[in-house]
Enzyme design. Structure first.
Site, short mmCIF file in Angstrom:
data_model
loop_
_atom_site.label_atom_id
_atom_site.label_comp_id
_atom_site.label_asym_id
_atom_site.label_seq_id
_atom_site.Cartn_x
_atom_site.Cartn_y
_atom_site.Cartn_z
N GLY A 160 1.03 -1.37 0.15
CA GLY A 160 -0.07 0.03 -0.03
C GLY A 160 0.89 1.31 -0.02
O GLY A 160 2.05 1.40 -0.47
N LEU A 161 0.24 2.08 0.63
CA LEU A 161 0.99 3.76 0.52
C LEU A 161 2.01 3.69 1.65
O LEU A 161 1.69 4.56 2.72
CB LEU A 161 -0.05 4.76 0.63
CG LEU A 161 0.38 6.12 0.14
CD1 LEU A 161 0.78 6.23 -1.32
CD2 LEU A 161 -0.89 7.25 0.31
N HIS A 162 3.14 2.93 1.51
CA HIS A 162 4.12 3.22 2.86
C HIS A 162 5.10 4.27 2.32
O HIS A 162 4.75 5.07 1.48
CB HIS A 162 4.68 1.67 2.93
CG HIS A 162 5.43 1.28 1.82
ND1 HIS A 162 6.80 1.38 1.52
CD2 HIS A 162 4.87 0.48 0.66
CE1 HIS A 162 7.00 0.91 0.43
NE2 HIS A 162 5.93 0.24 0.01
N ALA A 163 6.00 4.40 3.14
CA ALA A 163 6.87 5.36 2.75
C ALA A 163 7.43 5.87 1.45
O ALA A 163 7.53 6.91 0.92
CB ALA A 163 8.06 5.24 3.84
N GLU A 237 6.32 -1.13 -7.77
CA GLU A 237 6.48 -2.32 -6.79
C GLU A 237 6.05 -3.76 -7.32
O GLU A 237 6.26 -4.67 -6.47
CB GLU A 237 6.06 -1.94 -5.40
CG GLU A 237 6.82 -0.92 -4.82
CD GLU A 237 6.35 -0.56 -3.44
OE1 GLU A 237 7.11 -0.06 -2.68
OE2 GLU A 237 5.40 -1.02 -3.09
#
Length: 239
Positions: A160-163, A237
């Site tokens: 998901g929307l990680h760093a 990714e």
């Protein structure tokens, strides 16, 4: 571009924090100097800090990020003995998180004031994600009104929307003359400004969550499409 000085009692810690933060940057990296350790051991040295600040005199300003309380004292003394006169701010943010926020913001061309605020607020994403109930709104600084352009897509990358995706999104949104906001419509979090990596992380957006992209400004449509493509491509990714 804004320069960053990392002040730590441990040179190894400062280098590790810098290396971690730079993993979030795609393209031009901001100028960073490390003033860490004292006399080959642990501690801080005001003279070394002043030298690091002076070395960034050609930048648009400098944010100094410290680890422990005594490092702030050394940084404050450094401001009194430095040779340069450009604007310098000592951050009150947490060392690792503030370093990441500052590096991403500086690479995206944010102002010293905006980067200082991001670094100071760097723990908000962690605090938000530890709450059991979702927020209806997190960090909405945009004037009310219907967006000029909008899209909604499902996150397909594994984490998901990680760093790293968040930092890529900040840099992408910063390329357009538009105010871009994201909302996690699945969890009811947001909207947050796409210029804030901390705000984006506060969405706690996981794989399969739906993200709404809203934008206002001259490049609204282009900005929404660019962010949409990042989501559709899984932020690079996907295997």
């Amino acid at each position: 571009m804004i320069g960053i000085v990392l002040v730590s009692h441990s040179e190894a810690l400062a280098n590790a924090a810098m290396d971690l933060a730079l993993q979030m940057v795609h393209g031009t990296q901001p100028p960073i100097r490390i003033a860490a350790g004292a006399a080959g051991g642990f501690g801080t040295d005001a003279t070394a800090i002043a030298s690091a600040i002076d070395d960034l005199a050609t930048t648009d300003g400098v944010l100094v990020i410290t680890d422990l309380g005594s490092a702030i004292l050394s940084a404050s003394l450094a401001l009194e003995i430095r040779a340069s006169t450009h604007q310098v701010v000592i951050s009150d943010g947490p060392f690792v998180e503030a370093t990441t926020a500052a590096v991403v913001g500086a690479a995206a061309g944010s102002s010293l004031a905006d980067i200082t605020a991001e670094a100071s607020n760097a723990l908000s994403a962690k605090k938000t994600q530890t709450l059991t109930a979702p927020h209806a709104s997190v960090g909405n600084d945009t004037a009310p009104g219907s967006p000029a352009a909008s899209a909604e897509e499902r996150l397909i990358n594994p984490m998901g929307l990680h760093a790293r995706p968040a930092s890529l999104l900040v840099q992408t949104a910063g390329e357009f003359s538009a105010d871009v906001e994201l909302t996690n419509t699945t969890a009811g979090r947001g909207p947050v400004n796409a210029s804030s990596v901390i705000g984006l992380l506060s969405l706690a957006a996981s794989r399969n969550d739906r993200i709404r992209i809203d934008a206002n400004g001259p490049d609204a449509s282009q900005a929404v499409n660019a962010v949409k493509q990042l989501v559709l491509q899984g932020f690079g990714e996907l295997s």
